[in-house]
Enzyme design. Structure first.
Site, mmCIF file in Angstrom:
data_model
loop_
_atom_site.group_PDB
_atom_site.id
_atom_site.type_symbol
_atom_site.label_atom_id
_atom_site.label_comp_id
_atom_site.label_asym_id
_atom_site.label_seq_id
_atom_site.Cartn_x
_atom_site.Cartn_y
_atom_site.Cartn_z
ATOM 1 N N VAL A 18 25.844 -0.123 56.941
ATOM 2 C CA VAL A 18 26.821 0.157 57.989
ATOM 3 C C VAL A 18 26.728 1.620 58.397
ATOM 4 C CG1 VAL A 18 29.250 0.006 58.643
ATOM 5 C CG2 VAL A 18 28.349 -1.518 56.873
ATOM 6 N N SER A 19 26.493 1.897 59.666
ATOM 7 C CA SER A 19 26.501 3.254 60.203
ATOM 8 C C SER A 19 25.534 4.145 59.407
ATOM 9 C CB SER A 19 27.934 3.796 60.186
ATOM 10 O OG SER A 19 28.053 4.967 60.951
ATOM 11 N N TRP A 20 26.019 5.179 58.742
ATOM 12 C CA TRP A 20 25.172 6.023 57.904
ATOM 13 C C TRP A 20 24.440 5.172 56.873
ATOM 14 C CZ3 TRP A 20 25.042 6.971 52.659
ATOM 15 C CH2 TRP A 20 24.394 8.139 52.211
ATOM 16 N N THR A 70 24.479 1.098 63.598
ATOM 17 C CA THR A 70 23.646 2.176 63.081
ATOM 18 C C THR A 70 22.564 2.563 64.080
ATOM 19 O OG1 THR A 70 22.478 2.931 61.097
ATOM 20 C CG2 THR A 70 22.006 0.690 61.853
#
Length: 289
Positions: A122-124, A148
């Site tokens: 998720v994301s980072w 992401t």
């Protein structure tokens, strides 16, 4: 490419109820891997397939993904707090994504998972998941990339949004989070700010050094040179209203990864939480395919 609607509050409650009916609660424990202590969470599932290893976003303890985990009751789920976040102490020196991938592989072995896992980032954590799929291809069966990008060579969000991401105030000041959260995360939070109160309730503010180390881990990193070498079937999911990571980044990932499918979500950056039930259905179908 397909598009799904954001989950409703009723859908979220249905996912929670399904998780409770499964009879499996999150089992939290700490693990010492050669001096690095990791706080881990395991949710046993009913499915016989590989467990799902989740890499969370920057500064985020794994409790923040509880709505999504509860909406995915059939799958065994493995989470851990990255060093310096939640209950995992920060190391003395900074690390890179490659170091965290080695640590994740060692954690799996320590917990008794010797075979393949499915991986969600998720994301980072999506960048970390890409690196894990590359460095530990034998471990990673399927890959899910949520909200992401391919790293430093990306289409950036607005400066007014990114400036709020650098500091820790959104983790420590509930009133500030409520004031900026809708513009920061977009999607359902623009219409129902009560989500921010619930999200903030589960936050554990990251330590300053730990948050800095996460920023440094991503500094200069990009997956664009080798995305075409990833062999895993990949689901790229992205919110249509994501102020932090613009949608074009998901299109780049889906175009560059050979066996990738792009699925758009009518929501924002936190669609795994605000639309947990519908996101869990889509991801569950992909993992079983």
């Amino acid at each position: 490419m397909t598009t799904i609607d954001a989950g409703t509050q009723a859908g979220k409650q249905a996912g929670k109820q399904a998780g409770k009916q499964a009879g499996h609660e999150l089992q939290v424990r700490t693990v010492d891997l050669g001096g690095q202590v990791l706080r881990t969470g395991i949710r046993r599932g009913r499915d016989a397939g590989p467990p799902l290893l989740i890499f969370n976003g920057i500064g985020a303890n794994f409790e923040l993904l509880k709505p999504f985990v509860e909406a995915l009751p059939d799958f065994e789920v493995i989470l851990f707090d990255v060093p310096g976040v939640g209950g995992s102490p920060a190391p003395l020196v900074p690390y890179r994504f490659s170091n965290l991938c080695v640590l994740a592989d060692r954690l799996l072995s320590h917990l008794g998972y010797d075979g393949q896992v499915d991986t969600l980032g998720v994301s980072w954590g999506g960048a970390l998941a890409q690196e894990f799929a590359r460095l530990h291809a034998h471990r990673c069966r399927r890959l899910v990339l949520a909200a992401t990008s391919p790293g430093v060579i990306m289409v950036p969000g607005r400066l007014s949004v990114l400036s709020k991401m650098i500091g820790l105030r959104r983790y420590t000041d509930p009133q500030y989070l409520r004031r900026v959260g809708a513009d920061l995360y977009g999607g359902a939070l623009r219409h129902d700010p009560a989500w921010l109160d619930e999200h903030g309730r589960h936050m554990q503010p990251p330590r300053g050094r730990g948050y800095l180390y996460q920023l440094l881990a991503a500094w200069g990193w990009s997956s664009l040179p080798w995305l075409g070498a990833l062999k895993q079937p990949t689901l790229v999911m992205h919110g249509t209203d994501d102020p932090i990571v613009p949608l074009l980044n998901a299109r780049i990932l889906a175009a560059a990864i050979p066996h990738a499918t792009l699925q758009l979500v009518d929501d924002g950056h936190l669609f795994l939480v605000t639309g947990a039930d519908s996101a869990a259905r889509a991801i569950g179908s992909f993992l079983r395919a």
